[in-house]
Design an enzyme around this catalytic site. Structure first.
Site, short mmCIF file in Angstrom:
data_model
loop_
_atom_site.label_atom_id
_atom_site.label_comp_id
_atom_site.label_asym_id
_atom_site.label_seq_id
_atom_site.Cartn_x
_atom_site.Cartn_y
_atom_site.Cartn_z
N ASN A 215 1.02 -1.34 -0.10
CA ASN A 215 -0.04 -0.19 0.03
C ASN A 215 0.97 1.22 -0.21
OD1 ASN A 215 -2.46 -1.80 -0.28
ND2 ASN A 215 -1.87 -1.54 2.59
N GLU A 296 -7.76 -3.67 -2.94
CA GLU A 296 -8.61 -2.53 -1.48
C GLU A 296 -8.36 -1.68 -1.28
OE1 GLU A 296 -5.91 -5.04 1.06
OE2 GLU A 296 -7.75 -6.66 1.38
N ASP A 374 -6.83 -14.89 2.19
CA ASP A 374 -5.71 -13.91 2.75
C ASP A 374 -5.20 -15.13 3.86
OD1 ASP A 374 -4.06 -12.37 3.00
OD2 ASP A 374 -6.20 -10.76 3.80
N GLU A 402 0.05 -12.19 10.93
CA GLU A 402 -1.65 -11.08 10.66
C GLU A 402 -2.36 -11.89 11.13
OE1 GLU A 402 -2.00 -10.40 6.96
OE2 GLU A 402 -4.01 -9.24 8.04
N GLU A 520 -4.91 -24.44 14.59
CA GLU A 520 -6.17 -24.69 13.33
C GLU A 520 -7.15 -24.88 14.78
OE1 GLU A 520 -5.76 -28.07 10.51
OE2 GLU A 520 -7.44 -26.78 9.44
#
Ligand SMILES: *[C@@H]1O[C@H](CO)[C@@H](O)[C@H](O)[C@H]1NC(C)=O
Ligand SMILES: *[C@@H]1O[C@H](CO)[C@@H](O)[C@H](O)[C@H]1NC(C)=O
Ligand SMILES: *[C@@H]1O[C@H](CO)[C@@H](O)[C@H](O)[C@H]1NC(C)=O
Ligand SMILES: *[C@@H]1O[C@H](CO)[C@@H](O)[C@H](O)[C@H]1NC(C)=O
Ligand SMILES: *[C@@H]1O[C@H](CO)[C@@H](O)[C@H](O)[C@H]1NC(C)=O
Ligand SMILES: *[C@@H]1O[C@H](CO)[C@@H](O)[C@H](O)[C@H]1NC(C)=O
Ligand SMILES: *[C@@H]1O[C@H](CO)[C@@H](O)[C@H](O)[C@H]1NC(C)=O
Ligand SMILES: *[C@@H]1O[C@H](CO)[C@@H](O)[C@H](O)[C@H]1NC(C)=O
Ligand SMILES: *[C@@H]1O[C@H](CO)[C@@H](O)[C@H](O)[C@H]1NC(C)=O
Ligand SMILES: *[C@@H]1O[C@H](CO)[C@@H](O)[C@H](O)[C@H]1NC(C)=O
Ligand SMILES: *[C@@H]1O[C@H](CO)[C@@H](O)[C@H](O)[C@H]1NC(C)=O
Ligand SMILES: *[C@@H]1O[C@H](CO)[C@@H](O)[C@H](O)[C@H]1NC(C)=O
Length: 834
Positions: A215, A296, A374, A402, A520
């Site tokens: 970005n 985005e 993602d 993340e 998980e």
């Protein structure tokens, strides 16, 4: 002949702040290296200090000195058979003559021979020689004195890391402090950390860093900043690491003052060429550009009805004469409407890029995330890898965690990466393993490879956690050779980072290998995605955030059923984006593996899995099992006390203690959420039934009041307590009606950003424990300003002796915006964790 030195455990320096990562060059125990023959000298076949070959000589010297205690002198000319020679094959030929027996090497490859009197470390190029030197030092540091002679080449030419660093010094999705490159809109003066980063990357065969966020801010390209980027490139260069730059597509307009940024407009093309010329004048070996466009909210070619290939080729042409490449991100998707059963974000990449196959210039590489959404805890392989047969591709991974615990949960990622790298997409009915597609082998492409979002920062641990560094190490090792065994890679890293004690090696191996399956299990299983809060910090649980918005990370869960119907026959048609054999497997619920069931199919909660369990019971059981495994990480680590230096021991202890509590927060939030939604009870009667808990709201409160937590599942029975005002202390009191005995006392509270409350807990008049709400200082994850699944925290006081009828009192002192919040206490008999 092979021999592994017998090594005994060493005394440790009291402190290690992590800065050296796996390049600690810790001394081997004396007397343990008898098989090793001291070389007469180090012969580094280049005396230019900025040359990777020169650096290789320095590293070897430092390695011999620190690991083995030998002071060995460096020479730059003359040929001695008993020296350690490092250089390129061509240089070696000039200086020492014959190179028989050395096979043809690929770019960046090397030959390493420890047979005979000396050691030969010969690269195809300068940085190949440096890679070979690091590999040899790694053997020395692991006490491996095997006689070896082999050539090795990287799997692919592109082995990059991406940093999402902003010009103001913040890092998007970074958990290891501020940027080592930028501050205050420009490049920092002290680039010593940048050089150390390049050294770490070179030691694992990585060859470029895109230093600024995808970005991107157009101001990165001002002349002042290009000069600064040049300085970064200068400190990278001796390590064979090249610099790459993320571009903002609208720069010609926002920075250049043109009325347009149309990629086909000649003044726009000239503007980009001019900037590119300026960059290459300062950085002749600039690796290339990384572009996120029409994604985005980032500007892109759609503004002018141009294609993504038009956009990529604009830059490809600008860098082509300089040997640069363009990494073009495939992460392009639009907001969608969930009421449309056939809408599906997972289809977007193939929809946007599939029709452009073959239209990209030869120096463009399309950079594709491993899965179609993602970086979730499990995703099927992105079908785009099977749809670009005439385009170079690279896989994008995330080393920064993340969606996966943000370095405050232990998670060794390579087993997750392997599910994709080793996946056979069966293009045209032929073997098409993803690692062979990205290397260029499968479709005979000239370029391809690897990118990982790493996001190291100024923290001395680099990533915010010592144990997280295994992921960076393994990323490099896999990019070199994706068929490497992920457990062996891990153990190399452990030996280099923590030494040779077998209990340390076995303990960290077990924890790490168990960590992804555990995460998980206690986050989102059966292919439903991570179930974290996708609208806020991406850290703690918030399953409701997946649905009822345009982001397309939907679960479509309701009281009867759950999952995305991605079949061709009745759903979004996503499964049809795969080659026929794979499409058929996922289309059919009977041949879809349980671990991706909810990715591909919408089923009743009472649907029976291949395992025989219902979906809902699997959720309950997995969440209990996963949280239970997370408790063992802490126990294992505590068993290593005294075998690891105190600084790292304590840092990791803090994180694993948090994780052991937060895994229970996850477990209960997810289970309570779906129990509430479905009304289907847990067969084992655990969900919603916690006999050892006392809810804070049911205690006698003075100066505290109840608080309805949102999302509701982030609090036990959905209610917590907070102090009635932010300046006065509150107390919560309860009489303990449990049998007398010794218990562990767990207290669940919330630790908000913006305050450091104090809590004290008493039994009668006896102070049992106290703590401070300072997670924002000691943990790496993005903090929250709310009582929610991110801020929910548990602290445990062990071995508390309790008499039936004792009064327990908690005194909370608020601070700033943090009103000393409490959720519940648990009095846990030995062996029970709840
Ligand atoms: C030595 O290294 C420098 C800097 O990398 C390079 O320009 C030079 O070509 C190298 N010399 C030889 C003989 O390879
Ligand atoms: C020593 O290093 C060589 C070369 O990397 C490797 O093949 C061998 O397995 C290692 N030996 C041990 C015991 O780790
Ligand atoms: C950024 O600017 C602030 C305020 O001028 C200053 O205090 C700080 O030291 C600067 N940081 C760096 C890294 O230059
Ligand atoms: C881009 O960087 C400039 C200079 O640091 C800053 O003023 C501006 O706010 C940044 N723009 C964005 C969108 O972050
Ligand atoms: C490029 O854009 C400028 C400004 O909008 C316009 O004047 C010019 O005609 C365009 N050139 C071409 C070749 O499209
Ligand atoms: C081209 O770049 C130079 C700096 O290298 C700058 O001074 C000049 O203004 C630029 N020209 C255009 C047309 O953008
Ligand atoms: C966009 O381009 C396509 C293909 O060139 C064309 O069919 C379409 O009409 C264009 N749309 C607009 C709004 O210009
Ligand atoms: C088929 O799709 C509809 C929505 O269009 C959905 O309601 C239904 O449950 C699906 N049927 C099956 C068998 O999955
Ligand atoms: C799912 O549950 C609904 C409601 O109980 C029922 O009508 C439907 O037949 C079930 N579907 C399957 C595939 O079992
Ligand atoms: C689910 O939670 C909501 C909000 O707390 C509550 O109103 C509702 O009664 C719960 N439903 C069930 C079935 O537990
Ligand atoms: C590194 O981060 C940890 C939290 O993860 C923090 O406790 C520590 O103070 C930081 N150290 C530095 C030097 O920034
Ligand atoms: C304490 O609460 C008052 C009243 O709600 C508020 O005005 C004040 O800003 C708060 N103080 C802090 C430090 O948050």
């Amino acid at each position: 002949m092979r021999s592994l030195l017998l090594l005994v455990s060493l005394g440790f320096a009291a402190a290690d702040n992590g800065l050296a990562g796996w390049l600690r060059y810790a001394p081997l125990p004396s007397g343990s290296h008898s098989h090793y023959t001291r070389p007469s000298s180090i012969l580094a076949l280049n005396s230019t200090t900025s040359s990777p070959v020169y650096v290789a000589g320095q590293e070897l010297q430092s390695g011999f000195k620190n690991i083995l205690g030998d002071n060995i002198e460096i020479q730059h000319g003359g040929c001695q058979p008993s020296a350690v020679v490092v250089g390129t094959v061509a240089q070696y030929k000039d200086v020492c003559g014959g190179v028989e027996g050395i096979p043809e090497l690929a770019e960046d490859g090397f030959w390493l021979s420890t047979k005979g009197k000396g050691v030969q470390i010969l690269g195809q190029n300068d940085r190949g020689a440096l890679y070979g030197a690091f590999e040899y030092i790694s053997m020395l540091a692991q006490g491996n004195s095997s006689q070896v002679a082999y050539a090795t080449n990287p799997s692919a030419p592109v082995r990059w890391v991406n940093q999402w660093d902003n010009m103001d010094g913040s890092i998007e999705r970074g958990y290891g402090g501020a940027s080592i490159f930028f501050a205050n809109g420009t490049i920092v003066k002290d680039l010593s950390r940048a050089a150390q980063y390049a050294r770490l990357l070179a030691s694992i065969g990585l060859n470029a860093v895109v230093v600024n966020n995808v970005n991107a801010n157009a101001t990165t390209l001002t002349s002042e900043n290009i000069e600064g980027l040049g300085k970064i490139a200068d400190v990278f260069r001796p390590y064979g690491v090249q610099l790459g730059i993320s571009l903002n597509f609208a720069s010609p307009q926002t920075l250049g003052g043109l009325p347009t940024f149309d990629p086909l407009n000649s003044s726009v093309i000239a503007w980009w060429q001019n900037v590119t010329d300026e960059i290459y004048q300062r950085i002749p070996d600039m690796a290339g550009y990384l572009v996120k466009a029409d994604s985005e909210g980032e500007p892109g070619p759609a503004t002018y009805n141009r294609t993504l290939a038009d956009a990529a080729n604009l830059f490809a042409k600008a860098v082509k004469n300089y040997g640069g490449i363009v990494m073009f991100r495939a992460f392009v998707y639009n907001q969608l409407d969930e009421s449309d059963w056939k809408a599906d974000r997972a289809k977007a990449a193939v929809q946007f890029f599939g029709p452009l196959d073959g239209k990209f210039d030869s120096n463009v590489v399309v950079q594709i995330k491993y899965g179609p959404i993602d970086f979730q805890v499990r995703e099927p392989t992105s079908p785009l890898f099977a749809n670009l047969l005439n385009t170079n591709t690279a896989m994008e991974l995330e080393v920064t965690q993340e969606y996966l615990g943000q370095q405050s949960h232990l998670l060794y990622l390579p087993p997750l990466w392997k599910t994709v790298l080793d996946f056979d997409l069966r293009v045209d009915g032929k073997q098409s393993i993803v690692r062979d597609i990205i290397s260029g082998k499968r479709f005979d492409r000239p370029l391809g490879g690897w990118a990982a979002v790493v996001n190291v920062g100024t923290n001395t641990t680099w990533l915010g956690s010592h144990l997280a560094m295994s992921n960076l190490y393994a990323y490099g090792r896999l990019a070199w050779n994706p068929t490497n065994n992920v457990e062996s890679i891990l153990q190399d890293w452990i030996r280099l980072t923590f030494g040779f004690d077998l209990s340390v090696i076995n303990g960290i191996t077990k924890m790490s290998m168990d960590s992804w399956p555990a995460y998980e299990s206690y986050s989102g299983n059966l292919g439903i995605q991570t179930l974290t809060d996708i609208l806020y910090t991406h850290f703690g649980p918030n399953p409701a955030s997946q649905d009822n918005n345009g982001w397309g990370q939907w679960t479509r869960a309701d009281h009867l059923s759950v999952g995305m119907d991605r079949t061709v026959s009745n759903g979004t048609g996503y499964s049809g984006q795969y080659p026929a054999e794979i499409a058929a497997m996922y289309e059919n619920i009977d041949t879809t593996p349980d671990n991706l069931l909810l990715w591909f199919h919408h089923v009743n909660w009472t649907h029976h899995l291949h395992s025989g369990k219902t979906v809902i019971q699997h959720f309950y059981d997995a969440h209990y099992a996963g949280a239970e495994t997370a408790q063992t990480f802490l126990q294992t680590w505590e068993s290593l006390k005294g075998k690891i230096d105190e600084e790292r021991y304590n840092d990791v202890l803090t994180k694993l203690t948090f994780q052991s509590g937060h895994s229970i927060v996850w477990r209960d939030a997810i289970n309570d959420f779906y129990w509430n939604m479905t009304g289907i009870p847990d067969d084992a009667n655990r969900v919603g039934n916690h006999p050892w808990r006392v809810e804070a709201e049911s205690m006698t409160l003075n100066g505290y009041k109840t608080y309805n937590v949102s999302p509701f599942e982030a609090a036990s029975k959905s209610v917590a307590i907070v102090t009635s005002s932010n300046s006065t202390t509150g107390t919560a009191t309860t009489k303990l009606e449990y049998p007398s005995g010794t218990y562990d006392l767990a207290v669940n509270y919330y630790d908000l950003y913006g305050g450091k409350s104090h809590w004290k807990v008493y039994l009668g008049d006896r102070l049992i424990g106290k703590w401070v709400g300072n997670n924002e200082d000691v943990l790496s994850h993005t903090p929250s300003i709310y009582l929610d699944g991110h801020s929910a925290t548990r602290i445990t006081f062990r071995g508390v002796s309790v008499n039936k009828g004792d009064t327990l009192k908690i005194v909370g002192t608020p601070d700033g915006v943090e009103p000393a919040p409490l959720d519940y206490i648990s009095l846990l008999p030995p062996g029970i964790v709840d």
